[in-house]
Design a protein around this motif. Structure first.
Motif, PDB file in Angstrom:
ATOM      1  N   ASN A 110       0.754  -1.098   0.189  1.00  0.00           N
ATOM      2  CA  ASN A 110      -0.071   0.036   0.018  1.00  0.00           C
ATOM      3  C   ASN A 110       0.797   1.131  -0.043  1.00  0.00           C
ATOM      4  N   VAL A 111       0.353   2.380  -0.718  1.00  0.00           N
ATOM      5  CA  VAL A 111       1.130   3.424  -0.670  1.00  0.00           C
ATOM      6  C   VAL A 111       0.168   4.809   0.208  1.00  0.00           C
ATOM      7  N   ASP A 112       0.930   5.477   0.988  1.00  0.00           N
ATOM      8  CA  ASP A 112       0.201   6.450   1.512  1.00  0.00           C
ATOM      9  C   ASP A 112      -0.374   7.687   0.616  1.00  0.00           C
ATOM     10  N   VAL A 113      -1.633   8.123   0.657  1.00  0.00           N
ATOM     11  CA  VAL A 113      -2.103   9.194  -0.219  1.00  0.00           C
ATOM     12  C   VAL A 113      -2.751  10.108   0.707  1.00  0.00           C
ATOM     13  N   ASN A 114      -2.286  11.325   1.125  1.00  0.00           N
ATOM     14  CA  ASN A 114      -3.065  12.018   2.223  1.00  0.00           C
ATOM     15  C   ASN A 114      -3.427  13.219   1.384  1.00  0.00           C
ATOM     16  N   GLY A 115      -3.741  14.320   2.406  1.00  0.00           N
ATOM     17  CA  GLY A 115      -4.483  15.472   1.938  1.00  0.00           C
ATOM     18  C   GLY A 115      -3.677  16.301   1.111  1.00  0.00           C
ATOM     19  N   PRO A 116      -2.427  16.676   1.797  1.00  0.00           N
ATOM     20  CA  PRO A 116      -1.469  17.462   1.274  1.00  0.00           C
ATOM     21  C   PRO A 116      -0.900  17.167  -0.160  1.00  0.00           C
ATOM     22  N   LEU A 117      -0.629  15.589  -0.193  1.00  0.00           N
ATOM     23  CA  LEU A 117      -0.374  15.132  -1.499  1.00  0.00           C
ATOM     24  C   LEU A 117      -1.146  15.442  -2.478  1.00  0.00           C
ATOM     25  N   ARG A 118      -2.474  15.170  -2.143  1.00  0.00           N
ATOM     26  CA  ARG A 118      -3.565  15.274  -3.177  1.00  0.00           C
ATOM     27  C   ARG A 118      -3.336  16.712  -3.612  1.00  0.00           C
ATOM     28  N   GLU A 119      -3.613  17.670  -2.708  1.00  0.00           N
ATOM     29  CA  GLU A 119      -3.403  19.178  -3.422  1.00  0.00           C
ATOM     30  C   GLU A 119      -2.002  19.521  -4.091  1.00  0.00           C
ATOM     31  N   ALA A 120      -1.075  18.713  -3.752  1.00  0.00           N
ATOM     32  CA  ALA A 120       0.256  19.126  -4.737  1.00  0.00           C
ATOM     33  C   ALA A 120      -0.048  18.449  -5.959  1.00  0.00           C
ATOM     34  N   LEU A 121      -0.633  17.139  -5.911  1.00  0.00           N
ATOM     35  CA  LEU A 121      -0.824  16.717  -7.256  1.00  0.00           C
ATOM     36  C   LEU A 121      -1.722  17.329  -8.176  1.00  0.00           C
ATOM     37  N   ALA A 122      -2.820  17.876  -7.683  1.00  0.00           N
ATOM     38  CA  ALA A 122      -3.630  18.818  -8.496  1.00  0.00           C
ATOM     39  C   ALA A 122      -3.000  20.179  -9.301  1.00  0.00           C
ATOM     40  N   ARG A 123      -1.772  20.228  -8.614  1.00  0.00           N
ATOM     41  CA  ARG A 123      -1.102  21.586  -9.119  1.00  0.00           C
ATOM     42  C   ARG A 123       0.184  21.436 -10.211  1.00  0.00           C
ATOM     43  N   VAL A 124       0.169  19.877 -10.495  1.00  0.00           N
ATOM     44  CA  VAL A 124       1.165  19.598 -11.213  1.00  0.00           C
ATOM     45  C   VAL A 124       0.915  19.741 -12.570  1.00  0.00           C
ATOM     46  N   GLY A 125       1.571  20.377 -13.850  1.00  0.00           N
ATOM     47  CA  GLY A 125       1.272  20.518 -14.944  1.00  0.00           C
ATOM     48  C   GLY A 125       2.554  20.889 -15.757  1.00  0.00           C
ATOM     49  N   GLY A 126       2.449  20.996 -17.004  1.00  0.00           N
ATOM     50  CA  GLY A 126       3.628  21.380 -17.772  1.00  0.00           C
ATOM     51  C   GLY A 126       4.034  19.911 -18.366  1.00  0.00           C
ATOM     52  N   SER A 127       5.272  19.900 -19.023  1.00  0.00           N
ATOM     53  CA  SER A 127       5.774  18.588 -19.496  1.00  0.00           C
ATOM     54  C   SER A 127       7.299  18.103 -18.797  1.00  0.00           C
ATOM     55  N   ASP A 128       7.323  18.962 -17.824  1.00  0.00           N
ATOM     56  CA  ASP A 128       8.695  18.823 -17.049  1.00  0.00           C
ATOM     57  C   ASP A 128       8.534  17.442 -16.639  1.00  0.00           C
ATOM     58  N   PRO A 129       9.569  16.445 -16.429  1.00  0.00           N
ATOM     59  CA  PRO A 129       9.722  14.933 -15.770  1.00  0.00           C
ATOM     60  C   PRO A 129       9.634  15.175 -14.353  1.00  0.00           C
ATOM     61  N   LEU A 130       8.952  14.079 -13.701  1.00  0.00           N
ATOM     62  CA  LEU A 130       9.081  14.295 -12.051  1.00  0.00           C
ATOM     63  C   LEU A 130       9.649  13.058 -11.623  1.00  0.00           C
ATOM     64  N   HIS A 131      10.349  13.352 -10.696  1.00  0.00           N
ATOM     65  CA  HIS A 131      11.323  12.359  -9.923  1.00  0.00           C
ATOM     66  C   HIS A 131      10.483  11.598  -8.934  1.00  0.00           C
ATOM     67  N   LEU A 132      10.569  10.074  -9.172  1.00  0.00           N
ATOM     68  CA  LEU A 132       9.573   9.408  -8.372  1.00  0.00           C
ATOM     69  C   LEU A 132      10.435   8.232  -7.262  1.00  0.00           C
ATOM     70  N   ALA A 133       9.976   8.116  -6.092  1.00  0.00           N
ATOM     71  CA  ALA A 133      10.513   7.146  -5.313  1.00  0.00           C
ATOM     72  C   ALA A 133       9.356   6.437  -4.618  1.00  0.00           C
ATOM     73  N   VAL A 134       9.252   5.024  -4.871  1.00  0.00           N
ATOM     74  CA  VAL A 134       8.352   4.392  -4.427  1.00  0.00           C
ATOM     75  C   VAL A 134       8.909   3.615  -3.067  1.00  0.00           C
ATOM     76  N   GLY A 135       8.718   4.139  -1.967  1.00  0.00           N
ATOM     77  CA  GLY A 135       9.311   3.394  -0.842  1.00  0.00           C
ATOM     78  C   GLY A 135      10.959   3.578  -0.495  1.00  0.00           C
ATOM     79  N   ALA A 136      11.360   4.626  -1.274  1.00  0.00           N
ATOM     80  CA  ALA A 136      12.874   4.843  -1.006  1.00  0.00           C
ATOM     81  C   ALA A 136      13.034   5.649   0.386  1.00  0.00           C
ATOM     82  N   GLU A 137      14.044   5.320   1.016  1.00  0.00           N
ATOM     83  CA  GLU A 137      14.456   6.139   2.240  1.00  0.00           C
ATOM     84  C   GLU A 137      15.308   7.241   2.169  1.00  0.00           C
ATOM     85  N   GLU A 138      16.036   7.281   1.032  1.00  0.00           N
ATOM     86  CA  GLU A 138      17.030   8.396   1.033  1.00  0.00           C
ATOM     87  C   GLU A 138      16.509   9.752   0.477  1.00  0.00           C
TER      88      GLU A 138
END
Length: 461
Positions: free
Chosen positions: A125-153
């Motif tokens: 399972n992955v955590d999806v919370n209120g602040p994350l939802r608000e941030a996702l709604a603001r993502v736009g443009g064509s720039d790549p997005l760095h992603l970590a699924v479970g990374a500690e660093e």
């Protein structure tokens, strides 16, 4: 991903080392306990890299989260269930299920949209919370997005190091529905495909408040809406349940629709609606009616009632290793089972949530849902009742194809015609087999199967 039992039923306990967050171009998804190809992990680390299509990925993840907290039938406030994420090596699959149990959603992030390192395969399972939802709604443009699924660093601005603990109820109907939908869709075929602009026009033209089932039929470059089923039609039950697709239309390259073969006189059935996005697929599966969840469909009952398939499923399940596409021919060769028995075992694994089904590729994929597989059979009252009837000796055959089943409501007659069976009980009269077999048919099948097995043993002797 551990679950515990409480007085009101099952509850899901999530523990995250910190909240998921998005900041500075970094999306960090925190994981709870999960199953990997190397065994259980408290916080598995699946992927670190870049999502090459940031805006559609963010919009689709937000749409997935919306489904997970929505009760489409009789809407009211409800608890949120964190999405299930599976890393199959060349893709990430994110799944959620509506609270009412009538809508299944999945986002497949495919290899063209991922550029990075896969650290482990598995499910969590992955955590999806209120602040994350608000941030996702603001993502736009064509720039790549760095992603970590479970990374500690990775440390992004919203990750303050606080441990996050959640405990939400998982109703029996929700668990049963998650298993049912895999078995139901495995029998679907492609029925229609619209190019991006045509898909946008069609989806925006749908009625907003229609609760009754509609039907759509291919008509040139679009789909024509009908109030009754015709040959080649696809059922659209509750078109308002497709509204989660609307924010994704600006990214849509195609719309594909899947469903079963429909007769002119057929009743409402399930359907699959798939948007092709850049490097991704967003999939919605709708139950046959707005007020009808997947938990009562009964598609899994025949598989759960088969002892041979249950034993074969243990063998086949041990050979799975989070493949993105399960190859039945290869599994048949490795397990020593016939292809027919291997496919039956995969259906059985679907009933316990150990495999999902991808209609786009017409193939099962390996994942491990976060609940005890043994619970699924216990959650089916018709199956429990059928076992009780068999144990009480309530089934007697008066011929090769006719059985009498004794119940508190009187005697019920079950007739077999090849693989099809009918019954004289009220359940069969109301549903005509469209929602799976009744308890009397299930009990008669069990007795008939066991009698056939005993006869085979005697013949060998």
């Amino acid at each position: 991903m551990a679950s515990s039992t409480v007085a009101a039923g099952a509850a899901q306990a999530y523990t995250y080392t910190r909240p998921s967050g998005l900041g500075g171009g970094l999306l960090g998804l925190s994981t709870s306990g999960g199953t990997t190809s190397g065994g259980p992990r408290p916080h598995p680390h699946f992927f670190s890299g870049v999502l090459t299509q940031a805006a559609p990925a963010a919009a689709a993840l937000l749409a997935l989260a919306d489904v997970a907290q929505t009760r489409y039938f009789q809407p009211r406030p409800t608890s949120f269930r964190d999405p299930v994420v599976t890393c199959n090596g060349d893709r990430l699959r994110m799944e959620s299920f509506s609270v009412c149990g009538g809508v299944y959603a999945r986002l497949d992030v495919l290899e063209p949209a991922m550029d990075g390192d896969v650290h482990e395969r598995g499910t969590t399972n992955v955590d999806v919370n209120g602040p994350l939802r608000e941030a996702l709604a603001r993502v736009g443009g064509s720039d790549p997005l760095h992603l970590a699924v479970g990374a500690e660093e990775l440390a992004v601005t919203t990750m303050d190091g606080a441990v996050v603990e959640k405990k939400v109820p998982l109703p029996d109907r929700w668990l049963r529905g998650f298993a049912e939908v895999q078995v139901i869709t495995a029998g679907f075929d492609p029925r229609a495909e619209l190019a991006g602009p045509d898909a946008v026009r069609f989806l925006r033209s749908l009625p907003k408040r229609a609760r009754e089932a509609l039907w759509v039929v291919p008509a040139g470059r679009t789909l024509r809406v009908s109030s009754r089923p015709v040959s080649g039609a696809v059922c659209l039950a509750g078109p308002d349940r497709l509204r989660t697709l609307l924010p994704l239309l600006r990214f849509t390259r195609a719309l594909r629709v899947y469903g079963p073969s429909v007769a002119n006189s057929g009743g409402p059935v399930s359907s699959v609606w798939e948007l092709e996005l850049p490097g991704m697929r967003y999939v919605l599966t709708l139950s046959p009616q707005h007020s009808r969840g997947f938990s009562g469909e009964g598609a899994v009952l025949e598989a759960l009632a088969t002892d041979e398939a249950a034993g074969d499923a243990d063998l086949v399940g041990a050979l799975l290793s989070f493949e993105p596409r399960v190859d039945p021919d290869l599994l048949s060769e490795r397990s020593g089972l016939t292809l027919e028995r291997t496919k039956a075992a995969l259906t059985q694994l679907g009933t316990s949530g150990r495999v999902g089904f991808d209609t786009a590729e017409a193939a099962f994929f390996h994942r491990e849902l976060p609940y005890d597989p043994a619970r699924v059979a216990a959650l089916n009252p018709r199956l429990r009742s059928a076992h009780t009837l068999v144990e009480e000796g309530a089934v007697r055959f008066t011929g090769d194809d006719t059985a009498i089943v004794r119940t508190d409501g009187g005697e019920r007659q079950v007739r077999f015609d090849g693989d099809r069976a009918t019954c004289t009980c009220p359940w069969w009269f109301d549903h005509r087999g469209e929602r799976g077999p009744c308890k009397h048919v299930l009990a008669a099948r069990m007795v008939r199967r066991d009698a056939g097995a005993d006869a085979s043993v005697e013949a060998v002797r």
